[in-house]
Design an enzyme around this catalytic site. Sequence first.
Site, PDB file in Angstrom:
ATOM      1  CE  LYS A  69      -3.122  19.575 -41.147  1.00 38.56           C
ATOM      2  NZ  LYS A  69      -2.724  17.980 -41.669  1.00 38.56           N
ATOM      3  NE  ARG A 115     -16.081  29.952 -30.415  1.00 35.68           N
ATOM      4  CZ  ARG A 115     -16.888  29.172 -31.006  1.00 35.68           C
ATOM      5  NH1 ARG A 115     -18.566  28.836 -31.180  1.00 35.68           N
ATOM      6  NH2 ARG A 115     -16.115  28.178 -29.902  1.00 35.68           N
ATOM      7  CD  GLU A 176     -23.873  29.496 -30.008  1.00 39.24           C
ATOM      8  OE1 GLU A 176     -23.704  28.693 -30.546  1.00 39.24           O
ATOM      9  OE2 GLU A 176     -22.832  30.457 -29.282  1.00 39.24           O
ATOM     10  CG  ASP A 203     -23.861  26.138 -27.947  1.00 38.83           C
ATOM     11  OD1 ASP A 203     -24.347  26.234 -26.446  1.00 38.83           O
ATOM     12  OD2 ASP A 203     -23.184  26.521 -28.186  1.00 38.83           O
ATOM     13  CB  ILE A 269     -15.084  21.415 -36.785  1.00 41.28           C
ATOM     14  CG1 ILE A 269     -15.906  20.543 -36.544  1.00 41.28           C
ATOM     15  CG2 ILE A 269     -15.897  22.812 -36.512  1.00 41.28           C
ATOM     16  CD1 ILE A 269     -15.842  19.407 -35.949  1.00 41.28           C
ATOM     17  CG  HIS A 270     -11.396  17.062 -39.674  1.00 38.47           C
ATOM     18  ND1 HIS A 270     -10.954  16.331 -40.565  1.00 38.47           N
ATOM     19  CD2 HIS A 270     -11.508  16.081 -38.552  1.00 38.47           C
ATOM     20  CE1 HIS A 270      -9.488  16.478 -40.106  1.00 38.47           C
ATOM     21  NE2 HIS A 270      -9.398  15.863 -38.977  1.00 38.47           N
ATOM     22  CG  ASP A 317     -40.694  38.378 -66.973  1.00 36.22           C
ATOM     23  OD1 ASP A 317     -39.734  38.076 -65.828  1.00 36.22           O
ATOM     24  OD2 ASP A 317     -41.740  39.020 -67.144  1.00 36.22           O
TER      25      ASP A 317
END
Length: 334
Positions: A69, A115, A176, A203, A269-270, A317
């Site tokens: 997908k 990842r 994280e 996290d 994520i979607h 400027d």
Amino acid sequence: RSHLPTCAMWSQLSSSLISTSRSRSSASSGASRHSVRRSYATKTSQSARRRPRRVVFNVPGSDQRKLQKALGLDLDVMVLDFEDGVAMNQKPLARQLVAETLQTSEFGRTERTVRINSIKAGEDLISMDLAALKPVLNKVDSILIPKVESAADCDYVTSFLESQGNKSTRIFACVETARGIVSLEDICRKSNRLDAIVFGSEDYSADVGITRTPGLEELLFARSAVVTSCAAYGIQSIDLVCIDFKNNDQLIKECQSGSNLGFDGKQAIHPNQIPLIYQHFKPPQHTIDLAQRIMNEYKSHLDKGVGAFAIDGKVIDMPMIKWAEKVLFKANLL
Ligand code: COA
Ligand code: MG
């Protein structure tokens, strides 16, 4: 020059210019996106590191259907995940499917990012992750390292890449944890393949003991720290995931906030999150038009030996010219 406008003056100036420009323009939708970004145009040596990374889209590596997908989506960056989006007993499957997908699929303009598991998750996991990538390393544009807490985490992956004779694969560091945030300067300064810092809000919240709220106030310090360190070292910054993935109002609020803070992009994520993120992480047309006008006027005044001039009754400027350069640099990347 005897003096330059202070930041506050500059920000007021650009705000009032933008509002003038907006009222002149029919395209007036979208949030105010004129925040001061790092000096894109003056860091030309780093421009090769800079590609559009507005949408950084996560796909669980063990899910064949989602992998297929995702290949049909228009993405700046696809993150093929071995880490927390994959159950422990599915990691071998994720390694196999991701390697096959990288080997056999056409990604078009999309950056191929993997990842891996975090360095501190242990030698077993990470060495299997890296072993799975060896045969397809020429198809991995970047490796995203989660839970980075020091430059040594990035060095670990850099050493692996060098041992394979790889010169092209870049690194993203996901920060994280509390230690990651306090080590940002070290991470950004020392990691020479580092192209982006990704902020992992959930996290981080768990690590610090933060209670999350829709307004994101509790994350302001960490998010600003990420953007500031990235700006100091010419590295891109990618904002948090909107976990309430069916809530478009929340996503819009987050996009506006991240863009105003100076982030270059946002994680997704979607698939439904993608169009709104694109919309908010590129300069809107009225801002590009204004920047173009400023640069045109600047060039023609420069020929006459004039450094400061007026547009719509407002002085222009050097700071405004730098701002316009940044807008056009960003717009031309997209
Ligand atoms: N990548 C690719 N395709 C995705 C996707 C993703 N991240 N998230 C959803 N889709 C697909 C679904 O497979 C579905 O396709 P289909 O109709 O052809 O089967 C379609 O988009 C609609 O999905 P939907 O039914 O609304 O959601 P879901 O229940 O299948 O999935 C999540 C919801 C949150 C589980 C899913 O979006 C997901 O896994 N996201 C990634 C989470 C992740 O990576 N977390 C770690 C990093 S922060
Ligand atoms: Mg995480």
